[in-house]
Design a protein around this motif. Structure first.
Motif, PDB file in Angstrom:
ATOM      1  N   GLN A  60      -4.933  -0.499 -22.898  1.00 51.10           N
ATOM      2  CA  GLN A  60      -6.346  -0.187 -22.650  1.00 51.10           C
ATOM      3  C   GLN A  60      -6.590  -0.108 -21.153  1.00 51.10           C
ATOM      4  O   GLN A  60      -5.892  -0.725 -20.366  1.00 51.10           O
ATOM      5  CB  GLN A  60      -7.236  -1.275 -23.256  1.00 51.10           C
ATOM      6  N   LYS A  61      -7.606   0.660 -20.772  1.00 49.46           N
ATOM      7  CA  LYS A  61      -7.920   0.808 -19.352  1.00 49.46           C
ATOM      8  C   LYS A  61      -9.355   0.370 -19.098  1.00 49.46           C
ATOM      9  O   LYS A  61     -10.227   0.620 -19.922  1.00 49.46           O
ATOM     10  CB  LYS A  61      -7.862   2.290 -18.951  1.00 49.46           C
ATOM     11  N   GLY A  62      -9.585  -0.244 -17.962  1.00 49.19           N
ATOM     12  CA  GLY A  62     -10.956  -0.541 -17.551  1.00 49.19           C
ATOM     13  C   GLY A  62     -11.106  -0.140 -16.098  1.00 49.19           C
ATOM     14  O   GLY A  62     -10.157  -0.253 -15.322  1.00 49.19           O
ATOM     15  N   LYS A  63     -12.305   0.341 -15.713  1.00 47.53           N
ATOM     16  CA  LYS A  63     -12.511   0.763 -14.324  1.00 47.53           C
ATOM     17  C   LYS A  63     -13.714   0.058 -13.743  1.00 47.53           C
ATOM     18  O   LYS A  63     -14.712  -0.132 -14.440  1.00 47.53           O
ATOM     19  CB  LYS A  63     -12.788   2.272 -14.253  1.00 47.53           C
ATOM     20  N   THR A  64     -13.623  -0.277 -12.468  1.00 49.43           N
ATOM     21  CA  THR A  64     -14.820  -0.790 -11.792  1.00 49.43           C
ATOM     22  C   THR A  64     -15.637   0.407 -11.324  1.00 49.43           C
ATOM     23  O   THR A  64     -15.234   1.563 -11.484  1.00 49.43           O
ATOM     24  CB  THR A  64     -14.440  -1.608 -10.553  1.00 49.43           C
ATOM     25  N   SER A  65     -16.778   0.105 -10.711  1.00 47.72           N
ATOM     26  CA  SER A  65     -17.586   1.197 -10.163  1.00 47.72           C
ATOM     27  C   SER A  65     -16.913   1.755  -8.909  1.00 47.72           C
ATOM     28  O   SER A  65     -16.021   1.124  -8.347  1.00 47.72           O
ATOM     29  CB  SER A  65     -18.954   0.651  -9.796  1.00 47.72           C
ATOM     30  N   VAL A  66     -17.360   2.934  -8.470  1.00 47.25           N
ATOM     31  CA  VAL A  66     -16.806   3.545  -7.253  1.00 47.25           C
ATOM     32  C   VAL A  66     -17.651   3.103  -6.072  1.00 47.25           C
ATOM     33  O   VAL A  66     -18.870   3.197  -6.110  1.00 47.25           O
ATOM     34  CB  VAL A  66     -16.829   5.080  -7.382  1.00 47.25           C
ATOM     35  N   GLN A  67     -16.997   2.596  -5.032  1.00 48.49           N
ATOM     36  CA  GLN A  67     -17.733   2.245  -3.811  1.00 48.49           C
ATOM     37  C   GLN A  67     -17.572   3.422  -2.856  1.00 48.49           C
ATOM     38  O   GLN A  67     -16.495   3.631  -2.317  1.00 48.49           O
ATOM     39  CB  GLN A  67     -17.134   0.978  -3.177  1.00 48.49           C
ATOM     40  N   LYS A  68     -18.637   4.158  -2.654  1.00 48.17           N
ATOM     41  CA  LYS A  68     -18.518   5.373  -1.845  1.00 48.17           C
ATOM     42  C   LYS A  68     -18.236   5.027  -0.390  1.00 48.17           C
ATOM     43  O   LYS A  68     -18.818   4.097   0.148  1.00 48.17           O
ATOM     44  CB  LYS A  68     -19.839   6.167  -1.909  1.00 48.17           C
ATOM     45  N   SER A  69     -17.351   5.794   0.217  1.00 48.76           N
ATOM     46  CA  SER A  69     -17.096   5.730   1.658  1.00 48.76           C
ATOM     47  C   SER A  69     -16.979   4.315   2.181  1.00 48.76           C
ATOM     48  O   SER A  69     -17.858   3.839   2.877  1.00 48.76           O
ATOM     49  CB  SER A  69     -18.224   6.423   2.419  1.00 48.76           C
ATOM     50  N   SER A  70     -15.915   3.655   1.830  1.00 54.48           N
ATOM     51  CA  SER A  70     -15.762   2.313   2.387  1.00 54.48           C
ATOM     52  C   SER A  70     -14.290   1.972   2.499  1.00 54.48           C
ATOM     53  O   SER A  70     -13.561   2.058   1.525  1.00 54.48           O
ATOM     54  CB  SER A  70     -16.467   1.305   1.486  1.00 54.48           C
ATOM     55  N   TYR A  71     -13.892   1.568   3.712  1.00 53.56           N
ATOM     56  CA  TYR A  71     -12.541   1.057   3.901  1.00 53.56           C
ATOM     57  C   TYR A  71     -12.472  -0.402   3.458  1.00 53.56           C
ATOM     58  O   TYR A  71     -11.406  -0.955   3.334  1.00 53.56           O
ATOM     59  CB  TYR A  71     -12.112   1.141   5.366  1.00 53.56           C
ATOM     60  N   GLU A  72     -13.628  -1.041   3.343  1.00 50.20           N
ATOM     61  CA  GLU A  72     -13.633  -2.450   2.948  1.00 50.20           C
ATOM     62  C   GLU A  72     -14.605  -2.621   1.798  1.00 50.20           C
ATOM     63  O   GLU A  72     -15.651  -3.247   1.950  1.00 50.20           O
ATOM     64  CB  GLU A  72     -14.043  -3.314   4.125  1.00 50.20           C
ATOM     65  N   SER A  84      -8.079   2.126  10.145  1.00 47.40           N
ATOM     66  CA  SER A  84      -9.194   2.993   9.809  1.00 47.40           C
ATOM     67  C   SER A  84     -10.407   2.168  10.200  1.00 47.40           C
ATOM     68  O   SER A  84     -10.656   1.135   9.593  1.00 47.40           O
ATOM     69  CB  SER A  84      -9.198   3.257   8.312  1.00 47.40           C
ATOM     70  N   LYS A  85     -11.125   2.605  11.230  1.00 48.75           N
ATOM     71  CA  LYS A  85     -12.240   1.768  11.670  1.00 48.75           C
ATOM     72  C   LYS A  85     -13.350   1.851  10.644  1.00 48.75           C
ATOM     73  O   LYS A  85     -13.764   2.945  10.267  1.00 48.75           O
ATOM     74  CB  LYS A  85     -12.788   2.280  12.994  1.00 48.75           C
ATOM     75  N   PRO A  86     -13.826   0.705  10.161  1.00 52.84           N
ATOM     76  CA  PRO A  86     -14.971   0.780   9.264  1.00 52.84           C
ATOM     77  C   PRO A  86     -16.184   1.266  10.039  1.00 52.84           C
ATOM     78  O   PRO A  86     -16.347   0.933  11.207  1.00 52.84           O
ATOM     79  CB  PRO A  86     -15.160  -0.662   8.810  1.00 52.84           C
ATOM     80  N   SER A  87     -17.020   2.046   9.375  1.00 46.35           N
ATOM     81  CA  SER A  87     -18.159   2.602  10.103  1.00 46.35           C
ATOM     82  C   SER A  87     -19.219   1.556  10.307  1.00 46.35           C
ATOM     83  O   SER A  87     -20.003   1.621  11.235  1.00 46.35           O
ATOM     84  CB  SER A  87     -18.722   3.763   9.306  1.00 46.35           C
ATOM     85  N   SER A  88     -19.282   0.576   9.417  1.00 46.62           N
ATOM     86  CA  SER A  88     -20.351  -0.409   9.571  1.00 46.62           C
ATOM     87  C   SER A  88     -19.974  -1.335  10.699  1.00 46.62           C
ATOM     88  O   SER A  88     -19.035  -2.095  10.565  1.00 46.62           O
ATOM     89  CB  SER A  88     -20.497  -1.191   8.283  1.00 46.62           C
ATOM     90  N   ARG A  89     -20.690  -1.297  11.773  1.00 42.72           N
ATOM     91  CA  ARG A  89     -20.296  -2.129  12.914  1.00 42.72           C
ATOM     92  C   ARG A  89     -21.071  -3.436  12.913  1.00 42.72           C
ATOM     93  O   ARG A  89     -21.136  -4.098  13.920  1.00 42.72           O
ATOM     94  CB  ARG A  89     -20.561  -1.379  14.220  1.00 42.72           C
ATOM     95  N   LYS A  90     -21.647  -3.783  11.801  1.00 51.18           N
ATOM     96  CA  LYS A  90     -22.452  -5.006  11.805  1.00 51.18           C
ATOM     97  C   LYS A  90     -21.608  -6.227  11.518  1.00 51.18           C
ATOM     98  O   LYS A  90     -22.107  -7.311  11.377  1.00 51.18           O
ATOM     99  CB  LYS A  90     -23.541  -4.894  10.735  1.00 51.18           C
ATOM    100  N   LYS A  91     -20.279  -6.034  11.355  1.00 44.85           N
ATOM    101  CA  LYS A  91     -19.458  -7.167  10.954  1.00 44.85           C
ATOM    102  C   LYS A  91     -19.471  -8.235  12.022  1.00 44.85           C
ATOM    103  O   LYS A  91     -19.428  -7.941  13.203  1.00 44.85           O
ATOM    104  CB  LYS A  91     -18.021  -6.688  10.763  1.00 44.85           C
ATOM    105  N   LYS A  92     -19.428  -9.486  11.563  1.00 41.60           N
ATOM    106  CA  LYS A  92     -19.376 -10.578  12.530  1.00 41.60           C
ATOM    107  C   LYS A  92     -17.952 -10.720  13.046  1.00 41.60           C
ATOM    108  O   LYS A  92     -17.003 -10.395  12.385  1.00 41.60           O
ATOM    109  CB  LYS A  92     -19.761 -11.883  11.849  1.00 41.60           C
ATOM    110  N   LYS A  93     -17.877 -11.311  14.225  1.00 44.01           N
ATOM    111  CA  LYS A  93     -16.563 -11.468  14.818  1.00 44.01           C
ATOM    112  C   LYS A  93     -15.735 -12.449  14.009  1.00 44.01           C
ATOM    113  O   LYS A  93     -14.529 -12.424  14.031  1.00 44.01           O
ATOM    114  CB  LYS A  93     -16.740 -11.983  16.242  1.00 44.01           C
TER     115      LYS A  93
END
Length: 2028
Positions: free
Chosen positions: A470-482, A655-664
């Motif tokens: 059997q197969k199960g799939k999660t949802s697709v997270q659009k445009s995300s390296y993380e 691959s630089k994530p586009s969201s630059r809000k990440k904490k250090k």
């Protein structure tokens, strides 16, 4: 950690001059010092010994030091002993002293020792050690243990069992726990005191086991030879010291490459299917392939016996993950898909891991996937087998299937899985992922950016989870390296599941097609434990690292397969945080969702720290050498890059994530790494200044080494790289794994040694095995003490805790078992114990594999022109550092030889074998805070060069390069002697080999020897001025490896690679003496590998000599070239080449066979050349190969000088050449005999048993079992005659009695037990023999199981230290239990058996071999050997099977070699023919005419050849030019055909000697296909001394089924054998005796002819001698008995995979002898015609179904459905009433009975209808008649019918004889209602009840317990049987009873007394007496009403009438009362 350290400095005042050695003992653990050589009065030892101790040091404990005078030859002499009590040490912790020794008499002597003792306690209260002193204890140089084993294993040597310590004056207290104390007291390893002690390891290169004991003392002074690793003195496995790790010689990844598989499934039958009156079909589904059985109508237990085969060509991983799904579907047809009854799922891997890769006759339990509360839906019985290439499946013998009827004991489940599996939910939680690569091009992204104005990540990931189909799939997270999902995929599946792996895949969602980014497999076996202290599968939350293709995005990724999880990933792709949990469901709870559909739900987020604390890791690497760079890439500059995860990856990592809000603080944030790499990280300032990762070496142009390879000039300057990275600190996982890996490595090395010792037949393999076990025990206990640390560390998951517990339990028990087995190892059982220990190795490897990843693997890439060329992958755990030695990775801080390979599919095949580059690489990975140790393992003598920017001068900055200023110059001498069994690289089947030797940056080649696979180069290659960097002493311990590659020279183009091997040289420094024991080095064999396959062996020796100040003149001199023809080639010097002696090799030339054409021309005049070690002999020329392929001169010989050591014997080459016109020779083919050992002639040992007599042996041969019982053995002297007394059971006389009995019994019925002679035929014999075969196999299995159980009990007992009595108790209990189980089974069997075979009738048997006859008799190569001749290129692993295609013919002959001079007594023997040499008494090889008679009995499990999954097989026999096709007698649509044919062919040996028996598939149109064939070499059989011409029967009879087949009678055969073997005899004496040689046999002397007259005969006596011919001295051997052999059928198109098996045998009769009789009749038994007559008398208690239209009564119209069986239906009773009457609402049924025997379509019969049964009673008096054909032996009915209207011919089916009776309710307008049924197996069915009352459900429910009867024995049965159906809850319910009579008559009897169907003539039955109401009510309404009223309201009416009467009386009373009163009152 407490420990005691003793520093032994010197021993003084010694007498004389000599070698001294000391032994230091504490707590029973001894260490030996090195040997101090040539000391006079003072011996400087200067060594430190240390004991880690688990319990505090007690003041009373003793330390003992013994000083010895060491001798190489004699045993060591004790000088004196020093003992001291450690009280002072225990108090103060430090002590230095000098004291004198005492001798044996306890008197003091002058000699003294100086020592220093330190004691470190736990709390540090006593003495403190400096950090360095304690931690950096280098290992013992050889990594060897030095203990005295005996004293360790408590009480083994001194039966004390308590005190492991050796008691000195009884003052040592015994330990608390014998086990723990000692072993925890071992940190094995001495401290190297100084660098100048390298002299102590003078060990020679090859061990001669004889002086192992002495050598043991020399090798760092051991006493216990057990622990010496042979590996420590051979080849590459040499003492891998602390600076270098072992290279792995096998290259080329094998996974991911497709292989052939064949899965065969037989669906036999189904039982207990849930549902009413169903038409079931079984669907077999594997992956996407589906196949269906035919449909069986109206039955809940259909019988199919259909065979399906699925062929696959896929990689193993893909194969084993495929799901096999069996589903039963109800009423499927063309239009509708049918309803699913139930399914069963299992993955292919589970089947493959079964013994023999198969399940045989097992019952699969069906469950309903849509309703998990439902329970079992039925059972399907099937066979499933998975065959890979080269597997052969042993089919258990199929005779009749009766034992497998018991369902519970034969379920289709692997061992150890409970019968009742529960439903469980599998939760796979997917949290988030990191580090995903780009999955889209930048162009598209830029376009988007221009339009939308945002910068997006170029990947749209989702996760797909696959499990159990059997197969199960999660949802697709659009445009995300993380991406962050926080979802869980839920599977509902039975637990334990039969699918091993969950596949988790990150995929990129795309408009066109989704592609995999990375795949991770979760192996359920590794994340759960099914033991009694086990745990359910659990995992994480943990990060899973995914690897795959390189990260740069290309539209068509050539390595996409790697991302799908096939093959070894070549780059880090991403990591995924996931967890797995399992919950067992309670199926009774109401709110349960009952479907098994996959659900996806969201879950809550998980905290950052759940997976562990993030820590900073530091990876350092240094490239010491880069050589063997492939010349294709040698022209551009090259650099090397090291990456860990995405850290260090400069091209395509970040691959630089586009969201630059990440904490250090999210320090894995890749933004930060990218900054690191771009050198711009400002706040990265560490405590050690700005540290910028340097992940690649500066580009550098390679330099030419030779024609093929380049190298990089890393001479004194070695480039370094270092990377900082951040990961969760989960090192504990890796540490535990490392410890187990190291134990496993050590174990593997030890086991290889033991095998090597056994293989080379050196002495004492058991000693080495004991040592191995000891190391294992120590390792295990060490693991248990070390593993239990850091228990409360952050991020520990449930799996971590459970795994730790189970690993500790496993290791503990393994340690105990190892000690236990160690005590049992004896010389004769070494091999068995070796197998046991190999299981340990597998278990260790399994345990060591950590399912929860932590730090990703490290990749080393070679870059050229910014492109990735080749890579190596190093598991991070292998280079992980720990302060505890055992936990450190095996390559951490060591120099490792790494071979780079091409990525993915490019690395398959030849490209994968060429080394892309060889690196000498140093790697270290650890926490940043442990960084100070990162250089400690590098070879000494370097300076660090820091990066120029780092001008702070900080000490701790890692170097950019290392500069070695110490340089040593060496000369390498490679003594290349010879190679053998090389790979054939040319079309001629030979090679032109030369060897290329690489060392450091140098390479040289040997000369090319043409046309040989066994080149003897005998060449010394000298490499001058080899510069190595580092300290001399370290190089001496640790030389770099030498790579030897062997090539085949081609005239055109590049030389072709044959294989490669590694070696380590023996090193001599300039200050050492060149002499024994180490020099000159000895030749050794090195295994050559080509990819993963062995490609030969190299015999060579290598020495590395240091060139000192004096230059080369100091080196041992080289002899000049001796052989003027060879030019300037140096030979191998004398001291190294082997010592030779003179041998004579005699060759028997018999003939050549099956030579194929060469260059389209026939071979006409062949000759054989034999060559060995440069000498040889040629056969005579065969003048005309076509006419006679045998040689005219049989024996020739030549003399040759061969090495004394048999192991060094060169191979012998056989070549066949064809002599063409004008003196041209063409090579036809060649064969290399790699080992001559089996041809070495040994003189027969006169003293051995077969020469001397063994005394008076009485052999009773029991005709039942052929068991030999030696009653008494009396030793007589050699001259006397021995008597072999053989009692034939009085079978003959028995028979006479029987005949008489039968005559007496005239008119009476013959008793069943006594098999009638006339009834018996060949098949009786065959089936009886198969029963015997099965019983012997069963007995073997049982015996084996019992032995294993006993061993397990013993081991368990020793481990738990149970007293002997307990053990006996336990054992007996276990036995009782198994007995109970068995007895219940046996009871059932007995119950069956009592009907089936009362007493096994005495039938003469033959032998059924379940394999080819050849394998039983050593290929019949007793004196004539067959050598296959090869030509053409050898195939590589994929095409390995093609080796058969390379065979171009066979040479028949033999060899015999012996040392000269030969002893004279052989040549003096009478009749010795000097021309024949050792080949005396060999028959002449002139052509001979033979009649060959081939009997083909049957074939089994044929591979289907037609689309319908069947075949139409027939037999074809080929011999030479003659071919017999049996095409017209093909057997339609059958995969298990019974042929029963014999074929006669005349042949002339030697021209026609290869018999081919093929099975073809008949096709109406087109050519017939070959299913499979088998080949038999008749010539070897014909000439064999085993006499395989005609098998010898067990009894001699002149008539009947067991008639003697051979034209020669036994007495003639015996006379001939005696004459040929030059034996005295046979002499027949009185009293049934015969004497042969000096043995006497006894036997019966009478025989009976057809007319029952008795005659005297000697034949029985002669036959007795023949069956015991192996007892005859000197010439005796087992003669081939009368037999049937089972041969596999093979098809050349599917090499290596069995296509079925054929049972057959061959008789051969020379034409110059009397002609044989007619062939035995083995024609298949014709089924016997029977007729079954069934009379249905009555039914009762049938359930009522209909309501009467008027009365509303329930009634049933009963009719009964029903061999020739004559079935008489008398009554039905208690039938359920179906109908409600129309008016009265009464329940009634219109009952009828239906019955059938063969199948519903063919012969179903119905009774008439008993209308309106209101009580469920029906009266019928109706007869069914079923004629049928029946095979008694197989208990099957045979039906022939066309499968469909389009079928060409009828197909024969065999089905079990089962009579089905059903009761139905007839309806006029709608379909009839099914009420109930019963199925009776006519061989075993319960006896009917006498009355309807006694008839109950129990008769069906407890079928197994009740006595059963067989209609074939009883012939006539009458009684009541219950009808049953299943209600809504699947419960069985009683729906009626039937009274029936079954009468079985044979066809002849049926003709004599015919009967009519129903109630017809002849012999009509009377009409049933039915109540009138059963007829329609309107015909006689009054009757009906009367019946209704009377029947139902009788009592009511009576009551009402009575009540009315009372009322009337009351009314009258009341009415007349007043008047009466008035009258009375008035007195009127």
């Amino acid at each position: 950690m407490m420990s005691l350290m003793v520093h032994l400095k010197t021993a003084g005042h010694l007498r004389g001059k000599g070698d001294r050695m000391a032994k230091v003992t504490f707590r029973g653990l001894s260490f030996y010092s090195r040997v101090a050589e040539n000391c006079e009065d003072v011996a400087h030892f200067n060594e430190i010994f240390r004991w880690p101790i688990a319990s505090r040091l007690d003041g009373n404990e003793m330390l003992e030091i013994q000083v010895y005078n060491y001798s190489k030859v004699f045993s060591n002499r004790l000088v004196g002993t020093f003992c001291m009590v450690l009280q002072k040490v225990a108090e103060e912790g430090h002590l230095e002293l000098t004291d004198t020794l005492i001798d044996d008499n306890n008197t003091s002597i002058k000699t003294s020792v100086t020592i220093e003792i330190r004691y470190q306690s736990m709390d540090g209260s006593v003495g403190v050690w400096s950090d360095g002193e304690f931690l950096d204890v280098p290992e013992d140089r050889d990594g060897m243990f030095a203990f005295e084993t005996e004293s360790l294993l408590s009480g083994q040597s001194r039966g004390s069992g308590t005190s492991p310590g050796r008691s000195l004056q009884g003052s040592i207290p015994t330990f608390r726990k014998a086990g723990k104390g000692v072993f925890s007291a071992m940190k094995l390893g001495k401290i190297r005191s100084s660098r100048d002690d390298h002299k102590r390891g003078d060990e020679p290169a090859v061990l001669d086991m004889e002086d192992l004991d002495r050598k043991a003392m020399r090798l760092a002074g051991f006493v216990d030879p057990d622990t010496i690793s042979l590996a420590s003195v051979t080849a590459v496995t040499t003492n891998v010291s602390n600076k270098r790790s072992k290279p792995d010689i096998k290259m080329e990844p094998s996974s991911g490459r497709p292989v052939d598989y064949q899965i065969s499934i037989t669906v036999i039958e189904a039982r207990q299917l849930i549902g009413l009156n169903m038409d079931p079909v079984v669907c077999v589904e594997i992956g996407d392939d589906k196949k269906y059985t035919s449909m069986k109508e109206s039955t809940n237990c259909p019988y199919y016996n259909e065979y399906f085969v699925f062929d696959f060509h896929v990689p193993p991983d893909v194969m084993f993950d495929k799901i096999i799904k069996l589903s039963v579907i109800h009423s499927k047809n063309l239009l509708r898909s049918g309803t699913l009854v139930g399914t069963f799922k299992m993955d292919v891997g589970t089947v493959y891991s079964q013994p023999e890769h198969q399940f045989y006759h097992k019952w699969a339990i069906l469950s309903d996937p849509d309703d998990i509360t439902a329970g079992c839906k039925g059972y399907v019985k099937c066979d499933i087998a998975v065959v890979g290439k080269g597997d052969n499946i042993k089919t258990p013998h199929k005779a009749n299937e009766t034992d497998e009827d018991e369902l519970e004991g034969n379920l289709l489940l692997p061992e150890g899985i409970p019968v009742e599996r529960q439903w469980a939910r599998f939760y796979v939680k997917i949290y988030r992922a990191e580090g995903l690569p780009k999955m889209n091009t930048n162009i598209m992204a830029n376009v988007k950016k221009a339009f939308i104005g945002e910068n997006r990540d170029l990947v749209d990931p989702y996760v797909q989870v696959q499990f159990a189909g059997q197969k199960g799939k999660t949802s697709v997270q659009k445009s995300s390296y993380e991406p962050i999902w926080n979802e869980q995929v839920v599977f509902t599946e039975l637990f334990p599941p039969l699918c091993k792996r969950i596949k988790v895949q990150i995929r990129d969602s795309d408009k066109v097609n989704d592609v995999a980014i990375g795949t991770h497999f979760v192996d359920l076996r590794k994340i759960s434990n099914d033991g009694d202290k086990g745990f359910l599968p659990t995992l994480g939350p943990a990060w899973a690292n995914m690897y795959g293709s390189t990260r740069q995005y290309t539209l068509m990724d050539e390595h996409q397969d790697l991302n799908e999880g096939l093959g070894e990933g070549v780059s880090f792709r991403a990591r995924l945080l996931l967890s797995v949990a399992v919950e067992i469901l309670d199926t009774t709870s109401p709110e349960l969702m009952s479907s098994t559909e996959v659900q996806v739900e969201s879950v809550s987020n998980i905290s950052e720290s759940a997976t562990g604390k993030i820590d900073e890791f530091f990876l350092f690497g240094s490239f010491l050498e880069a050589t063997m760079i492939d010349r294709k890439i040698g022209d551009k500059a090259i650099s090397f890059e090291i990456t860990i995860g995405n850290y260090g990856n400069q091209i395509d990592g970040v691959s630089k994530p586009s969201s630059r809000k990440k904490k250090k603080k999210d320090s894995e944030n890749e933004e930060e790494e990218s900054e690191l790499i771009q050198n711009s990280s400002d706040d990265e300032a560490d405590e050690d200044g700005d540290l910028v990762s340097v992940s690649s070496t500066p580009p550098m142009k390679p330099v030419i080494t030779d024609r093929n390879y380049f190298h990089l000039p890393y001479f004194e300057k070695k480039p370094c790289v270092y990377i900082k990275s951040w990961w969760q600190d989960q090192r504990r996982r890796l540490y535990n794994s490392n410890m187990m890996d190291k134990i496993a490595d050590k174990l593997e090395e030890g086991l290889n040694d033991v095998q090597e010792i056994i293989k080379t037949e050196k002495a004492f393999p058991e000693r080495r095995l004991r040592g191995v076990l000891e190391e294992l025990g120590v390792g295990c206990s060490r693991f248990v003490t070390l593993a239990n640390k850091d228990v409360n560390q952050a991020g520990r998951t449930k799996l971590d805790r459970e795994r730790l517990k189970s690993c500790m339990r496993e290791m503990d028990s393994m340690g105990q078992q190892a000690k236990q087995i160690r005590t049992q190892v004896k010389k004769n059982i070494v091999k068995e114990k070796l197998k046991l220990v190999q299981n340990f190795l597998q278990k260790l490897r399994f345990l060591a594999d950590e399912p929860q990843h932590s730090i990703p693997d490290v990749f080393i890439w070679m870059m050229s022109n910014n492109k990735r060329i080749a890579y190596a992958r190093v598991p991070s755990k292998d280079i992980l550092y720990s302060i505890v030695d055992e936990e450190t990775g095996k390559d951490c801080g060591k120099v490792k030889a790494v071979f780079l390979k091409l990525p993915g599919k490019k690395g398959f095949g030849p490209a994968g074998w060429t080394v892309q580059s060889k690196l000498e690489l140093y790697l270290w990975l650890g926490l940043n805070k442990q960084r100070k140790d990162f250089l400690s393992g590098l070879p000494n003598g370097f300076e660090e060069i820091k990066s120029a920017k780092m001008s702070h001068g900080l000490h701790s900055v890692p170097p950019v390069s290392l500069v070695y200023n110490m340089k040593q110059v060496f000369q390498l001498r490679a003594h290349m002697y010879q190679a053998r069994s090389l790979f054939a690289a040319d079309n001629s089947g030979l090679s032109d080999p030369f060897a290329r030797v690489f060392f450091s940056t140098h390479s040289q080649v040997t000369e090319i020897l043409s046309e040989t696979l066994c080149p003897t180069w005998d060449q010394l290659l000298v490499f001058d001025d080899v510069e190595l960097f580092g300290e001399a002493s370290e190089l001496r311990d640790d030389p770099p490896i030498i790579v030897v590659e062997i090539f085949d020279q081609d005239t055109v183009g590049k030389a072709e690679f044959i294989g490669r091997t590694f070696a380590k040289p023996t090193i001599k420094m300039c200050d050492e003496h060149y002499g024994p024991p180490r020099f000159p080095p000895q030749l050794e064999y090195y295994q050559i590998y080509r990819g993963n396959h062995a490609a030969g062996e190299l015999l060579a020796a290598f020495e590395l000599l240091q060139i000192g100040q004096g230059g080369r003149d100091d080196l041992p001199p080289l002899e000049g070239p001796t052989d003027s023809e060879r030019g300037p080639i140096l030979p191998v010097p004398l001291g190294i080449r082997p010592i030779l002696s003179r041998y004579r090799i005699e060759v028997l030339f018999w003939g050549l066979r099956d030579l194929k054409r060469i260059n389209l021309a026939q071979v006409d005049r062949p000759r054989v050349d034999i060559e060995c070690a440069g000498r040889g002999v040629q056969s005579v020329l065969i003048q005309n190969y076509k006419k006679n392929p045998n040689f005219s001169t049989l024996v020739k010989w030549f003399e040759v000088d061969l090495p004394e050591n048999e192991l060094l014997h060169p191979p012998l080459n056989i070549r066949v050449v064809d002599c063409r016109a004008f003196g041209r020779y063409i090579l036809v083919g060649s064969h290399a005999v790699s080992s001559l050992r089996r041809f070495i002639y040994t003189t027969p040992d006169k003293a051995s048993n077969n020469w001397a007599t063994a005394g008076d042996i009485l052999v009773n041969v029991d005709a039942e079992h052929l068991v030999r019982k030696m009653d008494t053995v009396v030793k007589l002297d050699a001259t006397s005659d021995a008597i072999v007394k053989v009692d034939m059971t009085e079978e003959e006389s028995d028979r006479d009695k029987k005949q008489k009995k039968k005559k007496k019994k005239k008119g009476g019925v013959e008793e069943e037990e006594e098999t009638d002679e006339r009834m018996l035929d060949w098949w009786s014999k065959y089936f009886a023999s198969i029963e015997t075969l099965k019983e012997t196999l069963r007995a073997q299995d049982a015996a084996q199981a019992e032995a294993e159980e006993r061993e397990d009990l013993e081991i368990a007992a020793e481990a738990a230290d149970i007293t002997h009595d307990d053990l006996l108790l336990k054992g007996s209990r276990a036995k009782e239990r198994s007995k109970e189980k068995k007895s219940s089974k046996d009871k059932k069997k007995a119950a069956d058996g009592s009907d089936r075979r009362p007493v096994k009738a005495k039938v003469d048997e033959l032998v059924v071999y379940d394999k080819e006859l050849e394998s039983e008799y050593g290929n019949f190569e007793d004196w004539l050997h067959t050598f296959n001749l090869y030509r053409g290129k050898a195939g590589d692993d994929d095409e390995q099977a093609l080796d058969d295609d390379r065979i171009v013919g066979r040479f028949k002959g033999s060899l015999c070699m012996y040392k000269l001079p030969v002893s004279e007594e052989i040549t003096r023997e009478a009749g010795f023919d000097p021309n024949m040499g050792m080949f005396q008494s060999i028959p002449h090889n002139d052509p001979i005419n033979v009649l060959v008679r081939v009997y083909v009995v049957r074939a089994t499990d044929l591979h289907p050849a037609d689309i319908n999954g069947k075949a139409d097989p027939y037999v074809v026999i080929k011999l030479g030019k003659s071919e017999v096709k049996d095409k017209e007698n093909y057997i339609s649509k059958q995969l298990n055909p019974v042929f029963g044919k014999s074929f006669d062919i005349e042949a002339t040996f030697p021209m026609e000697s290869m018999l081919t028996v093929s099975v073809y598939d008949w096709d109406l149109v087109g050519t017939d296909d070959l299913i499979g064939e088998t080949k038999i070499d008749l010539e070897n059989r014909f000439y064999s001394k085993y006499r395989a011409t005609c098998g010898i029967s067990s009894n001699y009879s002149v008539h009947g089924y067991n008639v003697w087949r051979d034209p020669l009678k036994p007495s003639q055969i015996l006379a001939k054998l005696c004459k040929d073997g030059k034996i005295d005899g046979p002499h027949y004496g009185p009293g049934g005796r015969v004497k042969v040689a000096n043995r006497i046999f006894q036997g019966p002397t009478e025989i009976e002819d057809e007319n029952g007259l008795k005659k005297q005969t000697e034949e029985h006596l002669a036959l007795t001698v023949l069956t015991h011919w192996e007892e005859i001295p000197r010439v005796g051997c087992k003669l081939v008995p009368e037999h049937v052999e089972t041969r596999p059928l093979l098809n050349p198109d599917k090499p290596g995979i069995e296509q079925g098996r054929i049972e057959m045998w061959v008789d051969m009769f020379p034409m110059d002898m009397p002609a044989p009789g007619p062939a035995i009749d083995t024609a298949p038994r014709k089924p016997k015609r029977y007729e079954l007559r069934v009379i249905i008398w009555n039914t009762d208690e049938v359930i009522l179904e209909d309501d009467d239209y008027f009365t509303g009564e329930k009634s049933s119209d009963i009719f009964v459905r029903g061999f020739e069986l004559r079935v008489v239906i008398w009554n039905t009773d208690d039938v359920i009433l179906e109908d409600d009457a129309f008016m009265t609402g009464e329940k009634m049924s219109d009952i009828y009975v239906r019955g059938w025997l063969k199948g519903q379509q063919e012969d179903r019969q119905d009774t008439d209808v008993h209308y309106h049964s209101l009580t469920g009673e029906g009266n019928f008096n109706w007869r069914f008649v079923f004629p049928f054909d029946y095979l008694m032996a197989e208990e099957k009915i045979v039906i022939s019918k066309k499968e469909s209207m389009f079928s060409w011919d009828e197909t024969e089916y065999k089905i079990p004889p089962r009579l089905t009776l059903q009761v139905w309710d007839a309806d006029h307008f709608s379909a009839d209602d099914f009420l109930g049924a019963i199925e009776l197996d006519l061989n075993r069915f319960p006896r009917g009840a006498k009355t309807a009352k006694q008839c109950s459900l129990a008769m069906i429910r407890n079928e197994q317990e009740l006595p059963t009867i067989s209609i074939f024995k009883q012939k006539r049965v009458k009684g009541w049987w219950p009808f049953v159906a299943r209600d809504e809850n699947d419960e069985m319910e009683l729906t009626g009873k039937v009274e029936a009579e079954l009468h079985l008559v044979t066809a002849e009897e049926a003709e004599k007394s015919p009967v009519g169907l129903g109630r017809n003539e002849p012999d009509p039955l009377e009409k049933p007496n039915r109540p009138d109401t059963t007829f329609l009510w309107f015909l006689s309404p009054l009757k009906a009403i009367r019946y209704l009223v009377c029947n139902r309201y009788k009592w009511l009416i009576i009551k009402v009438v009575l009540a009315l009467l009372l009322l009337i009386m009351l009314g009258l009373f009341l009415y007349s009362m007043p008047g009466y009163l008035v009258k009375k009152l008035l007195g009127a």
